[in-house]
Design a protein around this motif. Structure first.
Motif, short mmCIF file in Angstrom:
data_model
loop_
_atom_site.label_atom_id
_atom_site.label_comp_id
_atom_site.label_asym_id
_atom_site.label_seq_id
_atom_site.Cartn_x
_atom_site.Cartn_y
_atom_site.Cartn_z
N ARG A 32 0.83 -1.20 0.00
CA ARG A 32 0.00 0.00 0.00
C ARG A 32 0.87 1.25 0.00
N GLN A 33 0.43 2.24 -0.74
CA GLN A 33 1.16 3.51 -0.75
C GLN A 33 1.19 4.07 0.66
N GLY A 34 2.37 4.44 1.12
CA GLY A 34 2.53 5.03 2.44
C GLY A 34 2.90 4.04 3.52
N CYS A 35 2.84 2.73 3.24
CA CYS A 35 3.23 1.72 4.23
C CYS A 35 4.70 1.38 4.02
N HIS A 36 5.48 1.50 5.07
CA HIS A 36 6.91 1.24 4.99
C HIS A 36 7.32 -0.04 5.71
N ARG A 37 6.46 -0.55 6.56
CA ARG A 37 6.82 -1.74 7.34
C ARG A 37 5.56 -2.34 7.93
N LEU A 38 5.53 -3.66 7.98
CA LEU A 38 4.44 -4.38 8.65
C LEU A 38 5.05 -5.60 9.30
N GLU A 39 4.84 -5.73 10.60
CA GLU A 39 5.33 -6.89 11.34
C GLU A 39 4.17 -7.51 12.10
N LEU A 40 4.28 -8.81 12.32
CA LEU A 40 3.33 -9.53 13.17
C LEU A 40 4.11 -10.04 14.38
N LEU A 41 3.61 -9.73 15.56
CA LEU A 41 4.24 -10.13 16.82
C LEU A 41 3.28 -10.99 17.61
N ARG A 42 3.85 -11.89 18.44
CA ARG A 42 3.01 -12.72 19.31
C ARG A 42 3.48 -12.55 20.75
N ASP A 43 2.53 -12.43 21.65
CA ASP A 43 2.83 -12.32 23.08
C ASP A 43 3.48 -13.62 23.55
N LEU A 44 4.59 -13.51 24.28
CA LEU A 44 5.31 -14.69 24.76
C LEU A 44 4.53 -15.48 25.80
N ASN A 45 3.66 -14.79 26.54
CA ASN A 45 2.94 -15.46 27.63
C ASN A 45 1.50 -15.82 27.29
N HIS A 46 1.01 -15.35 26.16
CA HIS A 46 -0.37 -15.62 25.75
C HIS A 46 -0.35 -15.94 24.25
N SER A 47 -0.38 -17.20 23.92
CA SER A 47 -0.18 -17.61 22.52
C SER A 47 -1.33 -17.22 21.59
N ASN A 48 -2.40 -16.70 22.13
CA ASN A 48 -3.52 -16.25 21.29
C ASN A 48 -3.59 -14.73 21.19
N VAL A 49 -2.55 -14.03 21.65
CA VAL A 49 -2.49 -12.58 21.57
C VAL A 49 -1.42 -12.20 20.55
N SER A 54 3.09 -1.45 12.38
CA SER A 54 3.28 -0.96 11.03
C SER A 54 3.70 0.50 11.03
N TYR A 55 4.46 0.87 10.00
CA TYR A 55 4.94 2.23 9.81
C TYR A 55 4.24 2.82 8.59
N TRP A 56 3.73 4.03 8.74
CA TRP A 56 3.01 4.73 7.67
C TRP A 56 3.58 6.13 7.51
N ASP A 57 3.48 6.67 6.31
CA ASP A 57 3.94 8.04 6.07
C ASP A 57 3.32 9.01 7.06
N ASP A 58 2.01 8.88 7.22
CA ASP A 58 1.27 9.80 8.07
C ASP A 58 -0.14 9.24 8.27
N GLU A 59 -0.95 9.98 9.00
CA GLU A 59 -2.31 9.54 9.29
C GLU A 59 -3.15 9.41 8.02
N ALA A 60 -2.90 10.28 7.05
CA ALA A 60 -3.64 10.21 5.79
C ALA A 60 -3.37 8.89 5.07
N ALA A 61 -2.14 8.43 5.08
CA ALA A 61 -1.80 7.16 4.43
C ALA A 61 -2.47 5.99 5.16
N LEU A 62 -2.43 6.02 6.48
CA LEU A 62 -3.10 4.97 7.27
C LEU A 62 -4.60 4.99 7.00
#
Length: 98
Positions: A32-49, A54-62
């Motif tokens: 997507r225009q304006g998106c510079h990074r997207l990561e997926l993280l998982r909580d170490l203590n709660h495997s369903n969290v 993500s990094y965006w140019d600005d609020e308008a891009a998001l």
């Protein structure tokens, strides 16, 4: 630069479904225009969290992404898998330590 963090708690039996949805959409979101990074993280203590980070140019891009058909269809598939209400934060980096 806007950093968006979304924390999501899934029904334990629906985690695999969420991971499938994420796998199908991650490259489209990253493209997507304006998106510079997207990561997926998982909580170490709660495997369903999980968190998206993500990094965006600005609020308008998001917001352009959030108004897109891609977001609407992805979110519709995702929100039915929740065990709890998600929380989202839009933040900015004030300092970076090397």
């Amino acid at each position: 630069m806007l950093i968006r963090i979304v924390r999501m708690t899934f029904q334990p039996e629906k985690v695999a479904d969420f991971l499938d949805v994420f796998e199908q959409s991650k490259e489209k979101i990253r493209a997507r225009q304006g998106c510079h990074r997207l990561e997926l993280l998982r909580d170490l203590n709660h495997s369903n969290v999980y968190l998206t980070y993500s990094y965006w140019d600005d609020e308008a891009a998001l917001n352009a992404y959030r108004d897109s058909e891609l977001f609407k269809t992805t979110w519709a598939k995702t929100k039915v898998l929740f065990a709890d209400k998600p929380t989202a934060y839009s933040v900015e980096r004030l300092q970076e330590l090397a």
